[in-house]
Design a protein around this motif. Sequence first.
Motif, mmCIF file in Angstrom:
data_model
loop_
_atom_site.group_PDB
_atom_site.id
_atom_site.type_symbol
_atom_site.label_atom_id
_atom_site.label_comp_id
_atom_site.label_asym_id
_atom_site.label_seq_id
_atom_site.Cartn_x
_atom_site.Cartn_y
_atom_site.Cartn_z
ATOM 1 N N LEU A 1 0.901 -1.334 -0.065
ATOM 2 C CA LEU A 1 -0.031 0.119 -0.055
ATOM 3 C C LEU A 1 0.823 1.336 -0.236
ATOM 4 O O LEU A 1 0.416 2.447 -0.590
ATOM 5 N N LEU A 2 2.128 1.091 0.564
ATOM 6 C CA LEU A 2 2.978 2.235 0.632
ATOM 7 C C LEU A 2 3.456 2.706 -0.640
ATOM 8 O O LEU A 2 3.834 4.042 -0.905
ATOM 9 N N GLN B 1 -6.536 3.592 1.234
ATOM 10 C CA GLN B 1 -6.534 2.130 0.965
ATOM 11 C C GLN B 1 -6.891 1.218 2.270
ATOM 12 O O GLN B 1 -7.507 0.326 1.893
ATOM 13 N N VAL C 1 -2.406 6.446 2.015
ATOM 14 C CA VAL C 1 -2.666 4.746 2.725
ATOM 15 C C VAL C 1 -3.814 4.877 3.341
ATOM 16 O O VAL C 1 -4.277 3.706 3.500
#
Lengths: 267, 266
Positions: free
Chosen positions: A98-99, A108, A105
């Motif tokens: 995700l990073l 997400q 983030v």
Amino acid sequence: MAEAVRAYGLIVAMWVRSTMAYRASFAMTAFGNFVATGFDFVTILLMFSHVDALGGWSLPEIAFLYGTTSTAFGLADLVLGSMDRLGRRVRDGTLDTLLVRPVPVLAQVAADRFALRRLGRVTQGLLVLGYALWTLDVDWTPGRVAAVPMMLLCGGLIFGSLFVAGAAFQFFALDAAEVQNAFTYGGNTLLQYPPSLFAKDLVRGVTFVVPLAFVNWVPSLYVLDRENPLGLPGWLALLPPVVAAVCLGLAGLAWRTGLRAYRSTGN
Amino acid sequence: MRLYAIVAAGGFRRHATYRVATAAGLFTNTVFGFIMAYTYTALWDERPQLGGYDLSQALTYVWLGQALLMTCSMMGGGFEDELVERIRTGDVAVDLYRPADLQLWWLAGDLGRAAFHFVGRGIAPMAIGAFAFDLAVPASPLTWLAFLVSVTLGVVVSFAIRFLVALSAFWLMDGAGVTQLAWLVALFFSGMLLPLNLFPGVLGEVARALPWSSLLQVPADVFLGTYEGGALVGAFAFQAGWAVVLLAAGRLLQAVATRRVVVQGG
């Protein structure tokens, strides 16, 4: 911000489509969510088959507390309920994925495995709230009418802040997702019952420390024309928007701190 | 037999690994225990002797519920999610290959898990509850022993139900729906939300006759000393009866399921 909301929307839409691949399961889980909260209320009804009042509060009054907190909590749970999976992502290293994506983030993580079935809880809360509004004997001044949607919105934001702050805490205490449940689910259960039932210190704690009382207790005292059990002044009922804003600010700060402190497990 | 003992020990050790999660769960149990204790106090203030309990018995019931929540898996959280996942992915084929019985294998593992949760998640909430409130703790060691027997039977009944639920994944593939419905029913009909002797009329009679009452209501009543002599044997027989019936049903469903097993994945 607009970009984050757009990304959130896209990921949510994807999960909704994926949920619909197993329709029978979706129908059952949505119904289950509806029944889950329903059982809470059935418990209250069963209690009222033995008594006429609980802590001096009637069934419609308790239904009002129940309906407002359940709806507010349901909204927060719908939007941010996936946040408690963060600890697992940190543990198994999938947070790294995700990073590296060019999307915030938080958006997400919040949209991850978005569960449309959580609408069941919101529906159930609204039904009980409807029943309460129907049966309550209240002088509906414009202020009191306005207080109801304000409670749902600000309550949702306060619970939402708890979800975000709880997730931020998991950056440090990986396995401790359950602690967050004590505040979110536990808080929701607490607020279903009148404040007069609980020890004064507990009521003080949820007024001044974790300001759950502003979700529904404090404004409900105004709507139902009741005295504050702590002897606090009535104008507190105006505060939920301020409290919600402060909570959101603190939760955002906690999230940033957590994310900065994050160190990959490295696998 | 030795094999299943090892599997059970493995189940215990496996859950004992998650120390932070256990502590976090204890915290949550305690918070819920306090909330429920206050609501029950208000209820028993209005109606002392409600359901045949006095206030301290009612509060004991609350903390027993928190103590047994994980042990008897009243909100799920045992092996069933894993078995469902193995059925969905097809890994269950490996389990069927093993020179061990599928049902006994998972039962042994779940008993080990329950034993850990009894120690790790049961004792502390009870102690905190006894510290904060006036609880009715049995004086006789025999009552404690009877309680342990009743809890064990409760775990087996709980397992047998969840095994049936997990096997439904052979037909449904995605087990999320049934597992959730299963724990909801368990939560309500075990007496976790409200003691079953407070359920009115026919609903109460039905609820007390259903297998889920073995999970909390019966062990709690054994703890509170409601049953003596013949009645105690009757309570055990009730739990054991449901355990046998449900385990047999699980066996039957297992036989049907394995005959039509479609191994997923490659």
